[in-house]
Write a protein that holds these residues in place. Structure first.
Motif, short mmCIF file in Angstrom:
data_model
loop_
_atom_site.label_atom_id
_atom_site.label_comp_id
_atom_site.label_asym_id
_atom_site.label_seq_id
_atom_site.Cartn_x
_atom_site.Cartn_y
_atom_site.Cartn_z
N UNK A 113 1.48 -5.05 10.07
CA UNK A 113 2.58 -5.42 9.18
C UNK A 113 2.59 -4.62 7.89
N UNK A 114 1.57 -3.82 7.64
CA UNK A 114 1.43 -3.12 6.37
C UNK A 114 1.64 -1.62 6.54
N UNK A 115 2.51 -1.07 5.71
CA UNK A 115 2.78 0.36 5.69
C UNK A 115 2.63 0.85 4.25
N UNK A 116 2.40 2.16 4.10
CA UNK A 116 2.23 2.76 2.78
C UNK A 116 3.15 3.96 2.64
N UNK A 117 3.85 4.01 1.52
CA UNK A 117 4.60 5.21 1.13
C UNK A 117 3.79 5.82 0.00
N UNK A 118 3.31 7.05 0.20
CA UNK A 118 2.41 7.68 -0.76
C UNK A 118 3.13 8.84 -1.44
N UNK A 119 3.07 8.84 -2.75
CA UNK A 119 3.64 9.90 -3.58
C UNK A 119 2.53 10.36 -4.53
N UNK A 120 2.05 11.59 -4.34
CA UNK A 120 0.92 12.08 -5.15
C UNK A 120 1.26 12.18 -6.64
N UNK A 121 2.40 12.73 -6.96
CA UNK A 121 2.81 12.88 -8.36
C UNK A 121 4.24 12.35 -8.50
N UNK A 122 4.38 11.04 -8.65
CA UNK A 122 5.73 10.48 -8.71
C UNK A 122 6.46 10.87 -9.99
N UNK A 171 2.73 -0.22 -1.31
CA UNK A 171 2.26 -0.98 -0.15
C UNK A 171 3.39 -1.91 0.29
N UNK A 172 3.83 -1.73 1.54
CA UNK A 172 4.92 -2.52 2.10
C UNK A 172 4.31 -3.48 3.11
N UNK A 173 4.48 -4.78 2.86
CA UNK A 173 3.96 -5.79 3.78
C UNK A 173 5.15 -6.58 4.31
N UNK A 174 5.42 -6.39 5.61
CA UNK A 174 6.56 -7.03 6.25
C UNK A 174 6.24 -8.46 6.65
N UNK A 175 7.28 -9.30 6.72
CA UNK A 175 7.14 -10.65 7.24
C UNK A 175 6.79 -10.58 8.72
N UNK A 176 6.16 -11.61 9.22
CA UNK A 176 5.79 -11.66 10.63
C UNK A 176 7.03 -11.63 11.52
N UNK A 177 8.16 -12.17 11.04
CA UNK A 177 9.38 -12.18 11.84
C UNK A 177 9.85 -10.77 12.18
N UNK A 178 9.62 -9.83 11.28
CA UNK A 178 10.01 -8.44 11.51
C UNK A 178 9.19 -7.86 12.66
N UNK A 179 7.89 -8.11 12.63
CA UNK A 179 7.02 -7.56 13.67
C UNK A 179 7.30 -8.23 15.02
#
Length: 188
Positions: A113-122, A171-179
């Motif tokens: 349920x957890x995904x990451x969008x990483x930006x080194x130098x935002x 850090x993106x944490x989706x609801x269980x309903x999405x999964x």
């Protein structure tokens, strides 16, 4: 009596939404965002509250950005799959907001349920000076609010938080309903 509103059609209204990007001055962005942070900072007592206010303001922006993004990039068709929506965020949303796509999109090894969008130098943190006593402050919480609003409005309820890791990580944490819905669509 002649009405000034019926003199002719506006060329702007007759054009299709274009894919061209109207660049905003970097100095204007830096000034406005700095003022936004200062405005929020004067109304809170902790770093967590400040990040919460920035995220709330980001949500207001995200809701408005989504419609234009879907019309320009997807021809008015909204995504129904989680991975395609995450790629829309990583590539199209990031490019329309910051002029380039995000550095990485990763899924957590231990939690589906957890995904990451990483930006080194935002870009959003580039012009903010953080005092030592507030060293945990990450103004990218504003971008996290934008991403959260885009995901929720797209039908993927999630909570997005900004962290210092490999630069800035959302850090993106989706609801269980999405999964559960994704498992049904995959036939599992």
């Amino acid at each position: 009596m002649e009405s000034r509103f019926t003199k002719g059609k506006s060329a702007l209204l007759e054009r299709a939404p274009s894919r061209t990007r109207a660049d905003v001055s970097l100095s204007a962005f830096a000034l406005l965002f700095s003022e936004l942070v200062q405005y929020c900072q004067s109304r809170v007592y902790s770093v967590a509250e400040l990040q919460g206010h920035l995220a709330e303001l980001g949500k207001r922006v995200g809701i408005r950005v989504l419609d234009g993004l879907v019309v320009r990039e997807r021809g008015g068709r909204r995504e129904t799959r989680l991975l395609n929506t995450l790629l829309l965020v990583k590539v199209n949303l990031w490019r329309s907001l910051f002029g380039k796509e995000a550095d990485k999109l990763e899924q957590a090894n231990d939690d589906d349920r957890t995904f990451y969008v990483i930006e080194r130098e935002p870009l959003i943190n580039a012009f903010i000076s953080v005092p030592r006593d507030n060293s945990s402050l990450n103004c990218a919480a504003f971008a996290g609010g934008i991403v959260e609003a885009v995901l929720v409005a797209s039908g993927f309820p999630a909570k997005v938080t900004a962290h210092w890791h490999k630069g800035t990580t959302l850090m993106i944490r989706f609801d269980e309903s999405v999964m559960a819905r994704e498992r049904v669509l995959d036939g599992r």
